[in-house]
Design a protein around this motif. Structure first.
Motif, PDB file in Angstrom:
ATOM      1  N   THR A   1       0.849  -1.189   0.000  1.00  0.00           N
ATOM      2  CA  THR A   1       0.000   0.000   0.000  1.00  0.00           C
ATOM      3  C   THR A   1       0.886   1.241   0.000  1.00  0.00           C
ATOM      4  O   THR A   1       2.103   1.139   0.130  1.00  0.00           O
ATOM      5  N   PRO A   2       0.315   2.423  -0.117  1.00  0.00           N
ATOM      6  CA  PRO A   2       1.113   3.637   0.097  1.00  0.00           C
ATOM      7  C   PRO A   2       1.724   3.643   1.497  1.00  0.00           C
ATOM      8  O   PRO A   2       1.328   2.863   2.372  1.00  0.00           O
ATOM      9  N   PRO A   3       2.686   4.532   1.749  1.00  0.00           N
ATOM     10  CA  PRO A   3       3.376   4.548   3.052  1.00  0.00           C
ATOM     11  C   PRO A   3       2.424   4.756   4.215  1.00  0.00           C
ATOM     12  O   PRO A   3       1.456   5.522   4.120  1.00  0.00           O
ATOM     13  N   TYR A   4       2.714   4.069   5.313  1.00  0.00           N
ATOM     14  CA  TYR A   4       1.933   4.258   6.528  1.00  0.00           C
ATOM     15  C   TYR A   4       2.794   4.302   7.774  1.00  0.00           C
ATOM     16  O   TYR A   4       2.326   4.639   8.858  1.00  0.00           O
ATOM     17  N   GLN A   5       4.079   3.997   7.650  1.00  0.00           N
ATOM     18  CA  GLN A   5       4.978   4.008   8.805  1.00  0.00           C
ATOM     19  C   GLN A   5       6.363   4.444   8.331  1.00  0.00           C
ATOM     20  O   GLN A   5       6.905   3.866   7.385  1.00  0.00           O
ATOM     21  N   LEU A   6       6.930   5.452   8.979  1.00  0.00           N
ATOM     22  CA  LEU A   6       8.215   6.011   8.582  1.00  0.00           C
ATOM     23  C   LEU A   6       9.186   5.999   9.757  1.00  0.00           C
ATOM     24  O   LEU A   6       8.777   6.110  10.919  1.00  0.00           O
ATOM     25  N   ALA A   7      10.474   5.913   9.431  1.00  0.00           N
ATOM     26  CA  ALA A   7      11.532   6.169  10.396  1.00  0.00           C
ATOM     27  C   ALA A   7      12.323   7.366   9.899  1.00  0.00           C
ATOM     28  O   ALA A   7      12.749   7.400   8.742  1.00  0.00           O
ATOM     29  N   VAL A   8      12.495   8.346  10.760  1.00  0.00           N
ATOM     30  CA  VAL A   8      13.393   9.461  10.485  1.00  0.00           C
ATOM     31  C   VAL A   8      14.662   9.198  11.292  1.00  0.00           C
ATOM     32  O   VAL A   8      14.615   9.142  12.530  1.00  0.00           O
ATOM     33  N   ASN A   9      15.757   8.987  10.608  1.00  0.00           N
ATOM     34  CA  ASN A   9      17.027   8.641  11.237  1.00  0.00           C
ATOM     35  C   ASN A   9      18.056   9.750  11.061  1.00  0.00           C
ATOM     36  O   ASN A   9      18.136  10.355   9.986  1.00  0.00           O
ATOM     37  N   PHE A  10      18.830   9.984  12.099  1.00  0.00           N
ATOM     38  CA  PHE A  10      20.018  10.823  11.943  1.00  0.00           C
ATOM     39  C   PHE A  10      21.094  10.340  12.908  1.00  0.00           C
ATOM     40  O   PHE A  10      20.814   9.974  14.045  1.00  0.00           O
ATOM     41  N   PRO A  11      22.357  10.285  12.444  1.00  0.00           N
ATOM     42  CA  PRO A  11      23.432   9.743  13.267  1.00  0.00           C
ATOM     43  C   PRO A  11      24.017  10.802  14.191  1.00  0.00           C
ATOM     44  O   PRO A  11      24.014  11.993  13.876  1.00  0.00           O
ATOM     45  N   LEU A  12      24.550  10.340  15.317  1.00  0.00           N
ATOM     46  CA  LEU A  12      25.230  11.238  16.244  1.00  0.00           C
ATOM     47  C   LEU A  12      26.731  11.280  15.997  1.00  0.00           C
ATOM     48  O   LEU A  12      27.444  12.065  16.636  1.00  0.00           O
ATOM     49  N   VAL A  13      27.223  10.432  15.097  1.00  0.00           N
ATOM     50  CA  VAL A  13      28.589  10.493  14.586  1.00  0.00           C
ATOM     51  C   VAL A  13      28.503  10.253  13.085  1.00  0.00           C
ATOM     52  O   VAL A  13      27.505   9.736  12.589  1.00  0.00           O
ATOM     53  N   ASP A  14      29.542  10.632  12.341  1.00  0.00           N
ATOM     54  CA  ASP A  14      29.549  10.341  10.914  1.00  0.00           C
ATOM     55  C   ASP A  14      29.491   8.831  10.700  1.00  0.00           C
ATOM     56  O   ASP A  14      30.162   8.065  11.405  1.00  0.00           O
ATOM     57  N   VAL A  15      28.695   8.389   9.745  1.00  0.00           N
ATOM     58  CA  VAL A  15      28.559   6.965   9.438  1.00  0.00           C
ATOM     59  C   VAL A  15      29.451   6.634   8.246  1.00  0.00           C
ATOM     60  O   VAL A  15      29.291   7.207   7.156  1.00  0.00           O
ATOM     61  N   THR A  16      30.396   5.709   8.463  1.00  0.00           N
ATOM     62  CA  THR A  16      31.344   5.294   7.436  1.00  0.00           C
ATOM     63  C   THR A  16      31.175   3.811   7.153  1.00  0.00           C
ATOM     64  O   THR A  16      30.397   3.119   7.823  1.00  0.00           O
ATOM     65  N   LEU A  17      31.934   3.310   6.208  1.00  0.00           N
ATOM     66  CA  LEU A  17      31.889   1.883   5.916  1.00  0.00           C
ATOM     67  C   LEU A  17      32.414   1.038   7.073  1.00  0.00           C
ATOM     68  O   LEU A  17      32.119  -0.153   7.159  1.00  0.00           O
ATOM     69  N   ASP A  18      33.172   1.661   7.983  1.00  0.00           N
ATOM     70  CA  ASP A  18      33.818   0.904   9.057  1.00  0.00           C
ATOM     71  C   ASP A  18      33.016   0.835  10.347  1.00  0.00           C
ATOM     72  O   ASP A  18      33.320   0.012  11.207  1.00  0.00           O
ATOM     73  N   ASN A  19      32.020   1.714  10.527  1.00  0.00           N
ATOM     74  CA  ASN A  19      31.388   1.752  11.847  1.00  0.00           C
ATOM     75  C   ASN A  19      29.928   1.316  11.858  1.00  0.00           C
ATOM     76  O   ASN A  19      29.149   1.730  12.704  1.00  0.00           O
ATOM     77  N   GLY A  20      29.569   0.449  10.927  1.00  0.00           N
ATOM     78  CA  GLY A  20      28.271  -0.208  11.003  1.00  0.00           C
ATOM     79  C   GLY A  20      27.126   0.478  10.313  1.00  0.00           C
ATOM     80  O   GLY A  20      26.055   0.662  10.908  1.00  0.00           O
ATOM     81  N   PRO A  21      27.273   0.859   9.044  1.00  0.00           N
ATOM     82  CA  PRO A  21      26.144   1.480   8.348  1.00  0.00           C
ATOM     83  C   PRO A  21      25.017   0.490   8.096  1.00  0.00           C
ATOM     84  O   PRO A  21      25.245  -0.718   7.980  1.00  0.00           O
ATOM     85  N   MET A  22      23.804   0.997   8.017  1.00  0.00           N
ATOM     86  CA  MET A  22      22.690   0.190   7.544  1.00  0.00           C
ATOM     87  C   MET A  22      22.897  -0.116   6.065  1.00  0.00           C
ATOM     88  O   MET A  22      23.342   0.748   5.300  1.00  0.00           O
ATOM     89  N   GLU A  23      22.594  -1.333   5.659  1.00  0.00           N
ATOM     90  CA  GLU A  23      22.534  -1.690   4.243  1.00  0.00           C
ATOM     91  C   GLU A  23      21.077  -1.911   3.872  1.00  0.00           C
ATOM     92  O   GLU A  23      20.334  -2.550   4.612  1.00  0.00           O
ATOM     93  N   TRP A  24      20.663  -1.390   2.711  1.00  0.00           N
ATOM     94  CA  TRP A  24      19.266  -1.472   2.320  1.00  0.00           C
ATOM     95  C   TRP A  24      19.150  -1.786   0.833  1.00  0.00           C
ATOM     96  O   TRP A  24      20.067  -1.534   0.059  1.00  0.00           O
TER      97      TRP A  24
END
Length: 268
Positions: free
Chosen positions: A131-154
């Motif tokens: 269906t159209p969107p009904y649930q959202l997550a607004v995310n922002f990191p408290l440190v810079d996100v790099t390939l080394d410190n556990g980024p989300m993959e989607w």
């Protein structure tokens, strides 16, 4: 709310990107100084959780979910009622939606890959149709996100597929996983139905990611809530109060933080 704003056309373009791919990023939206203040205030909360749950991390090995107490800087309207964020959110779930979650996800060194998953199931599973969107997550990191410190993959676009089909496309390489790299101040708005996973943090520094949950007004998520002190609620702008209207309200800050919810990842 002072700060950066979006034109109607810009907000609609970001919303359309979410509908198409499941994610959009507002680059450099939040002041870095504010993010760094959040991170300093967050570290004691993380340390307490790591001690309390040392034998049973609540999100898997080396990964911790920490609910943020809704007062002081955690209830800053420039963040939780940000004009640019809300312009996109309202395009996706309506101006009468609800804010239902304020928490963090933090992998530390020793964390592992999560299983590929969605954060919610089909709204009507028996239909097999999205269906159209009904649930959202607004995310922002408290440190810079790099390939080394556990980024989300989607996996882009899998929010409009069944879980089985989304997993098939990821496994065959038809829809490759992409790391979500963010700088402090960037804000990610995502439809939580996409196939994704957390990755290991191989650095020495925890990688906190704030999540603010927004839903359509009729969607109740019993596993999450925001416990709101009445004095804090009374001091918020009208839009903030409207989006928080279905959360429990307590007379004092102490009562509100006395029994935070414990949310363990649901594997959909």
């Amino acid at each position: 709310m002072a700060g950066k704003t979006l034109t109607l056309e810009q907000a609609q373009a970001h919303a359309e990107e979410v509908r198409r791919t499941s994610c959009t990023v507002l680059r450099g939206l939040l002041p870095v100084e504010k993010i760094d203040a959040w991170n300093r205030a967050f570290q004691p909360l993380l340390r307490n959780t790591m001690v309390e749950e040392a034998d049973d991390p609540n999100r898997g090995a080396g990964r911790f979910y920490v609910t943020l107490p809704f007062h002081d800087l955690w209830a800053d309207p420039e963040v939780i009622d940000n004009d640019a964020i809300m312009a996109v959110v309202e395009e996706l779930v309506g101006a009468d939606g609800v804010m239902c979650q304020l928490a963090t996800d933090t992998p530390i060194r020793g964390s592992e890959y999560q299983d590929l998953h969605r954060d919610t199931q089909l709204l009507f599973p028996e239909t097999g149709a999205e269906t159209p969107p009904y649930q959202l997550a607004v995310n922002f990191p408290l440190v810079d996100v790099t390939l080394d410190n556990g980024p989300m993959e989607w996996a882009p676009g899998t929010h409009m597929l069944s879980k089985a089909e989304g997993l098939r496309q990821v496994e065959t390489g038809e829809t490759p996983l992409q790391p979500c790299l963010l700088n402090r101040g960037d804000v990610l708005i995502r439809d939580v139905r996409h196939i994704h996973r957390g990755t290991p943090n191989d650095s020495e520094t925890p990688r906190p990611m704030v999540v603010v949950g927004y839903s359509r007004r009729w969607l109740h998520r019993p596993e999450v809530q925001i416990r709101i002190p009445r004095p804090v609620l009374d001091g918020l702008p009208a839009r903030s109060r409207r989006w928080l209207r279905f959360n429990p309200v307590f007379d004092t800050v102490e009562e509100a933080i006395g029994a935070e919810e414990t949310y363990r990842e649901f594997a959909y």
